[in-house]
Design a protein around this motif. Structure first.
Motif, PDB file in Angstrom:
ATOM      1  N   CYS A  42      -0.994  65.992 -16.799  1.00 16.16           N
ATOM      2  CA  CYS A  42      -0.316  66.717 -15.719  1.00 16.16           C
ATOM      3  C   CYS A  42      -1.307  67.315 -14.737  1.00 16.16           C
ATOM      4  O   CYS A  42      -2.424  67.680 -15.091  1.00 16.16           O
ATOM      5  CB  CYS A  42       0.522  67.861 -16.274  1.00 16.16           C
ATOM      6  SG  CYS A  42       1.719  67.374 -17.493  1.00 16.16           S
ATOM      7  N   VAL A  43      -0.869  67.466 -13.511  1.00 11.92           N
ATOM      8  CA  VAL A  43      -1.495  68.344 -12.522  1.00 11.92           C
ATOM      9  C   VAL A  43      -0.508  69.486 -12.303  1.00 11.92           C
ATOM     10  O   VAL A  43       0.680  69.243 -12.059  1.00 11.92           O
ATOM     11  CB  VAL A  43      -1.778  67.607 -11.201  1.00 11.92           C
ATOM     12  CG1 VAL A  43      -2.316  68.574 -10.154  1.00 11.92           C
ATOM     13  CG2 VAL A  43      -2.769  66.470 -11.429  1.00 11.92           C
ATOM     14  N   SER A  44      -0.973  70.720 -12.416  1.00 17.07           N
ATOM     15  CA  SER A  44      -0.037  71.852 -12.379  1.00 17.07           C
ATOM     16  C   SER A  44      -0.649  73.048 -11.667  1.00 17.07           C
ATOM     17  O   SER A  44      -1.876  73.201 -11.608  1.00 17.07           O
ATOM     18  CB  SER A  44       0.377  72.259 -13.802  1.00 17.07           C
ATOM     19  OG  SER A  44      -0.745  72.723 -14.534  1.00 17.07           O
ATOM     20  N   LEU A  45       0.219  73.878 -11.120  1.00 15.06           N
ATOM     21  CA  LEU A  45      -0.151  75.155 -10.517  1.00 15.06           C
ATOM     22  C   LEU A  45       0.464  76.253 -11.358  1.00 15.06           C
ATOM     23  O   LEU A  45       1.685  76.298 -11.541  1.00 15.06           O
ATOM     24  CB  LEU A  45       0.342  75.237  -9.071  1.00 15.06           C
ATOM     25  CG  LEU A  45       0.048  76.541  -8.330  1.00 15.06           C
ATOM     26  CD1 LEU A  45      -1.456  76.708  -8.108  1.00 15.06           C
ATOM     27  CD2 LEU A  45       0.794  76.593  -6.998  1.00 15.06           C
ATOM     28  N   ASN A  46      -0.381  77.145 -11.889  1.00 15.68           N
ATOM     29  CA  ASN A  46       0.075  78.150 -12.841  1.00 15.68           C
ATOM     30  C   ASN A  46      -0.208  79.557 -12.329  1.00 15.68           C
ATOM     31  O   ASN A  46      -1.268  79.813 -11.742  1.00 15.68           O
ATOM     32  CB  ASN A  46      -0.626  77.958 -14.186  1.00 15.68           C
ATOM     33  CG  ASN A  46      -0.364  76.592 -14.779  1.00 15.68           C
ATOM     34  OD1 ASN A  46       0.588  76.386 -15.512  1.00 15.68           O
ATOM     35  ND2 ASN A  46      -1.222  75.628 -14.440  1.00 15.68           N
ATOM     36  N   HIS A  47       0.735  80.444 -12.569  1.00 19.41           N
ATOM     37  CA  HIS A  47       0.596  81.860 -12.220  1.00 19.41           C
ATOM     38  C   HIS A  47       0.216  82.609 -13.488  1.00 19.41           C
ATOM     39  O   HIS A  47       1.003  82.694 -14.440  1.00 19.41           O
ATOM     40  CB  HIS A  47       1.917  82.383 -11.656  1.00 19.41           C
ATOM     41  CG  HIS A  47       1.826  83.765 -11.078  1.00 19.41           C
ATOM     42  ND1 HIS A  47       1.116  84.052  -9.927  1.00 19.41           N
ATOM     43  CD2 HIS A  47       2.349  84.946 -11.507  1.00 19.41           C
ATOM     44  CE1 HIS A  47       1.220  85.343  -9.666  1.00 19.41           C
ATOM     45  NE2 HIS A  47       1.956  85.904 -10.607  1.00 19.41           N
ATOM     46  N   VAL A  48      -0.980  83.157 -13.535  1.00 17.31           N
ATOM     47  CA  VAL A  48      -1.526  83.760 -14.754  1.00 17.31           C
ATOM     48  C   VAL A  48      -1.529  85.279 -14.613  1.00 17.31           C
ATOM     49  O   VAL A  48      -2.132  85.815 -13.683  1.00 17.31           O
ATOM     50  CB  VAL A  48      -2.957  83.260 -15.025  1.00 17.31           C
ATOM     51  CG1 VAL A  48      -3.446  83.758 -16.380  1.00 17.31           C
ATOM     52  CG2 VAL A  48      -3.015  81.740 -14.966  1.00 17.31           C
ATOM     53  N   THR A  49      -0.852  85.950 -15.523  1.00 20.71           N
ATOM     54  CA  THR A  49      -0.803  87.418 -15.521  1.00 20.71           C
ATOM     55  C   THR A  49      -1.319  88.030 -16.816  1.00 20.71           C
ATOM     56  O   THR A  49      -1.565  89.226 -16.872  1.00 20.71           O
ATOM     57  CB  THR A  49       0.644  87.909 -15.298  1.00 20.71           C
ATOM     58  OG1 THR A  49       1.480  87.385 -16.337  1.00 20.71           O
ATOM     59  CG2 THR A  49       1.171  87.442 -13.951  1.00 20.71           C
ATOM     60  N   GLU A  50      -1.484  87.212 -17.864  1.00 21.41           N
ATOM     61  CA  GLU A  50      -1.951  87.702 -19.153  1.00 21.41           C
ATOM     62  C   GLU A  50      -3.312  87.094 -19.467  1.00 21.41           C
ATOM     63  O   GLU A  50      -3.599  85.968 -19.065  1.00 21.41           O
ATOM     64  CB  GLU A  50      -0.953  87.339 -20.262  1.00 21.41           C
ATOM     65  CG  GLU A  50       0.438  87.901 -20.073  1.00 21.41           C
ATOM     66  CD  GLU A  50       0.471  89.426 -20.190  1.00 21.41           C
ATOM     67  OE1 GLU A  50      -0.407  89.977 -20.891  1.00 21.41           O
ATOM     68  OE2 GLU A  50       1.355  90.041 -19.576  1.00 21.41           O
ATOM     69  N   PRO A  51      -4.162  87.830 -20.192  1.00 17.95           N
ATOM     70  CA  PRO A  51      -5.484  87.282 -20.532  1.00 17.95           C
ATOM     71  C   PRO A  51      -5.382  86.052 -21.417  1.00 17.95           C
ATOM     72  O   PRO A  51      -4.438  85.903 -22.197  1.00 17.95           O
ATOM     73  CB  PRO A  51      -6.173  88.449 -21.256  1.00 17.95           C
ATOM     74  CG  PRO A  51      -5.053  89.274 -21.792  1.00 17.95           C
ATOM     75  CD  PRO A  51      -3.955  89.179 -20.774  1.00 17.95           C
ATOM     76  N   LEU A  52      -6.366  85.181 -21.308  1.00 21.55           N
ATOM     77  CA  LEU A  52      -6.419  83.946 -22.089  1.00 21.55           C
ATOM     78  C   LEU A  52      -7.362  84.172 -23.255  1.00 21.55           C
ATOM     79  O   LEU A  52      -8.583  84.061 -23.122  1.00 21.55           O
ATOM     80  CB  LEU A  52      -6.896  82.791 -21.213  1.00 21.55           C
ATOM     81  CG  LEU A  52      -6.141  82.601 -19.890  1.00 21.55           C
ATOM     82  CD1 LEU A  52      -6.715  81.436 -19.104  1.00 21.55           C
ATOM     83  CD2 LEU A  52      -4.649  82.415 -20.135  1.00 21.55           C
ATOM     84  N   LEU A  53      -6.798  84.501 -24.411  1.00 19.16           N
ATOM     85  CA  LEU A  53      -7.587  84.856 -25.588  1.00 19.16           C
ATOM     86  C   LEU A  53      -7.435  83.796 -26.670  1.00 19.16           C
ATOM     87  O   LEU A  53      -7.197  84.091 -27.836  1.00 19.16           O
ATOM     88  CB  LEU A  53      -7.154  86.237 -26.110  1.00 19.16           C
ATOM     89  CG  LEU A  53      -7.240  87.365 -25.071  1.00 19.16           C
ATOM     90  CD1 LEU A  53      -6.768  88.684 -25.664  1.00 19.16           C
ATOM     91  CD2 LEU A  53      -8.644  87.498 -24.512  1.00 19.16           C
ATOM     92  N   GLY A  54      -7.575  82.553 -26.254  1.00 15.54           N
ATOM     93  CA  GLY A  54      -7.467  81.432 -27.167  1.00 15.54           C
ATOM     94  C   GLY A  54      -7.543  80.134 -26.391  1.00 15.54           C
ATOM     95  O   GLY A  54      -7.548  80.129 -25.153  1.00 15.54           O
ATOM     96  N   PRO A  55      -7.595  79.000 -27.071  1.00 12.56           N
ATOM     97  CA  PRO A  55      -7.643  77.690 -26.415  1.00 12.56           C
ATOM     98  C   PRO A  55      -6.274  77.306 -25.854  1.00 12.56           C
ATOM     99  O   PRO A  55      -5.280  78.006 -26.055  1.00 12.56           O
ATOM    100  CB  PRO A  55      -8.088  76.753 -27.534  1.00 12.56           C
ATOM    101  CG  PRO A  55      -7.652  77.430 -28.792  1.00 12.56           C
ATOM    102  CD  PRO A  55      -7.735  78.892 -28.535  1.00 12.56           C
ATOM    103  N   PRO A  56      -6.182  76.172 -25.143  1.00 13.97           N
ATOM    104  CA  PRO A  56      -4.946  75.813 -24.438  1.00 13.97           C
ATOM    105  C   PRO A  56      -3.683  75.796 -25.289  1.00 13.97           C
ATOM    106  O   PRO A  56      -2.627  76.214 -24.816  1.00 13.97           O
ATOM    107  CB  PRO A  56      -5.267  74.415 -23.884  1.00 13.97           C
ATOM    108  CG  PRO A  56      -6.733  74.441 -23.659  1.00 13.97           C
ATOM    109  CD  PRO A  56      -7.287  75.250 -24.797  1.00 13.97           C
TER     110      PRO A  56
END
Length: 624
Positions: A282-296
């Motif tokens: 996929c190609v995607s546009l994501n809105h991130v509001t929470e920290p990324l504390l792990g792998p995908p």
């Protein structure tokens, strides 16, 4: 890479007698603390207390670190800690933390000067004690923690974490050791390890954590400053570089740092092979509001816009890939900073394609990750991009004499407002990753196909019941019934005869998409598209059966019904259901459904599947 590390845990110095008596005394001393649920007060070591069943309180001195594998729920009770760039303080809710052995281990670091200004020691002790009491920490544990308390420490509550996604992942034998480190020798197992293990994490060497190079620190500082400045517009940061140079880890670290200052960040995923928030392809546009504390696989989410390309490499159709990137990028509103991830294909045509993407997106900053002695990728300075032709765009030297293709059509060029190919303006930041095996694609910790399988399993884990309980196999779940006339079909990677289309579709991973045109089927035969559309993808599913009598597809998907009503197209690509799902069907007797060794590989399109997907690859945890 040189890392900033705190003091390591070690035993206290002993006198001249290092023999049996001293060792026996130490073991008895440690055992007494273990029975009380606390690690012995070793100079420079960690203080870990069993707070309740499946919970522990961890006390870290200023700038002290804990590198670990495993998973837990983390809450800061007092002070503050940093985790993969994100600052966790006492006013924030509990955060799920995932540190599997497939990726570099996470490191907790106590932040200095985190105490409130003007508070005296008595007030700080009262606040720490009240926080533990509010979260039901045992009285004995509170007493033991306060005996080691200092005003500048960080106090954390670690709790055992069990989610539907991880429960489903671990139910597959090849993935059962996903969060386990390599086996440790029994002699190195300390009482501290026992307390942490009761929560679900295992301490490991700081060498297994993220090693931050000096060039990375300087680049991050400049990017944070640019994103927090209010008078220079909204930055667009494009991260590029060859495979296995840490682009994805850098992106997570950067996003977490930005979330310390901003409420949200946008993320454009252009790497269809190793996606961050969606299954692969996929190609995607994501809105991130929470920290990324792990792998995908731990933070799969519904993107703001997503298009299913259908392959994990774009070499087969680069023009459609650019059309897909262009379509997704058009949804970016330029209200918050945008981080763009790109593919690791930077040799030959891959580099030319990257130049096209730079012209299309017109970034304000380019972060080029490179290893020393790497000759295939030149520094992507504005002048270099200015004079170099891409696959579909011309450099400055060719701009005056616009060439036409043989068919009379103009070469592909960016849309208006998407960037001026004749005058790129951006700041190039060069990063040299210095972790072991940087840039050596053949020596990666885990093969990329396994990471893609884990991402798909993480997505399918959303089908599980949120309540803690037994894992439900996919074939026990109720699928949706989709009439033939309701959706159109398209195989994106190869030509399939109409008479074989349902054979290709059955037991396959499909993108659930919406094309603008109205689908008008007769109901007796499948509706087939003659060209691959660039259209919105609303999610993914498994076609687990086709009823030829009732003219129905049976589709299993976590996409909610209100969105499924919008789906009118199923796209089938080369992304396949992980082998462990097919061969691990519980309760099957005799032949396993959809699994066979008697297959005609001379059928067009089957060779690639045989090579890529049906060759058994075991998951190995002994790589860290």
């Amino acid at each position: 890479m040189p890392a900033r590390r705190g003091p390591s845990a070690r035993r206290p110095r002993r006198g001249p007698n290092r023999g049996g008596r001293a060792e026996a005394a130490w073991r008895e001393f440690a055992a007494s603390f273990a029975r009380a649920g606390m690690v012995p007060p070793v100079e420079g070591g960690l203080a870990a207390v069993e707070a309740a069943e499946g919970a522990a309180v961890l006390l870290l001195a200023p700038q002290q670190t804990l590198t670990f594998t495993g998973k837990c729920r983390l809450r800061c009770l007092y002070g503050a800690v940093r985790l993969l760039g994100f600052a966790v303080s006492s006013h924030q809710p509990a955060l799920p933390v995932f540190s599997p052995a497939t990726h570099c281990a996470l490191t907790l670091e106590a932040l200095p000067d985190a105490r409130p200004p003007g508070a005296d020691l008595r007030q700080l002790r009262v606040a720490a004690r009240a926080a533990m009491r509010a979260h039901s920490v045992r009285r004995q544990a509170r007493v033991q923690v306060m005996a080691r308390f200092s005003p500048d420490c960080a106090l954390l509550l670690l709790e055992h974490l069990d989610t539907p996604v991880t429960r489903y992942l671990l139910s597959h034998p090849p993935m059962s050791r996903l969060f386990e480190p390599p086996k440790k020798e029994e002699s190195s197992f300390t009482p501290e390890d026992a307390v942490l293990a009761s929560v679900g994490i295992v301490k490991c060497s700081p060498d297994h954590g993220l090693l931050v190079s000096e060039s990375m620190v300087l680049a991050l500082e400049e990017l944070i400053q640019a994103c927090c400045a209010e008078d220079e517009g909204v930055p667009l940061i494009l991260v590029c570089g060859p495979k296995n140079t840490g682009k994805s880890t850098f992106n997570r670290y950067l996003i977490n740092l930005l979330l310390n200052h901003l409420p949200s960040v946008e993320y454009l995923e252009c790497d269809i092979g190793q996606t961050e928030f969606t299954p692969p392809g996929c190609v995607s546009l994501n809105h991130v509001t929470e920290p990324l504390l792990g792998p995908p696989f731990t933070h799969q989410q519904v993107p703001r816009k997503m298009v299913y390309y259908g392959l994990t490499s774009c070499e087969q159709d680069t023009e459609r890939y650019l059309d897909v990137v262009k379509s997704v990028f058009s949804s970016y509103k330029k209200e918050v900073p945008l981080v763009v991830n790109t593919m690791g294909w930077v040799k030959g045509e891959g580099l030319l394609l990257l130049i096209d993407i730079i012209r299309l997106l017109s970034p304000s900053h380019i972060v080029q990750m490179d290893v020393y002695d790497w000759k295939a990728m030149a520094p992507l300075s504005p002048d270099y991009v200015h004079f170099t032709s891409g696959l579909y765009t011309k450099g400055k030297q060719q701009a005056k004499c616009k060439q036409m293709r043989m068919d009379g059509a103009e070469p592909w060029s960016p849309s208006e407002g998407a960037g001026d190919a004749s005058a790129p303006q951006y700041k190039l930041l060069y990063i040299h990753p210095e972790f072991p095996r940087a840039g050596a694609a053949g020596e990666v910790r885990v093969h990329s196909s396994i990471l893609r399988d884990v991402a798909i399993l993480g997505y399918l884990g959303q089908l599980q019941c949120p309540d803690v309980g037994a894992v439900l196999p996919l074939h026990s779940l109720l699928p949706y019934q989709v009439p033939f006339r309701a959706v159109a079909l398209r195989v994106v990677h190869t030509d399939v005869a109409p008479t074989n289309i349902l054979y290709a579709l059955n037991a396959s991973w499909v993108g659930l998409c919406r094309v603008p045109e109205e689908i008008q089927g007769r109901g007796e035969v499948p509706v087939l598209l003659t060209q691959t559309p660039v259209c919105d993808c609303l999610g993914f599913g498994i076609v687990r059966g086709v009823d030829m009598e009732k003219k129905l597809y049976f589709v299993l998907t976590p996409v909610p019904p209100e969105k499924l009503r919008l789906v009118n197209c199923l796209l089938l690509g080369t992304v396949a259901i992980p082998n462990c799902v097919l061969v691990g069907q519980q309760g099957a007797e005799g032949e396993i459904p959809y699994v066979t060794s008697d297959y005609n590989y001379s059928i067009m399109g089957s060779g690639k599947l045989r090579k890529k997907h049906f060759k058994r690859r075991e998951f190995d945890c002994d790589y860290a």
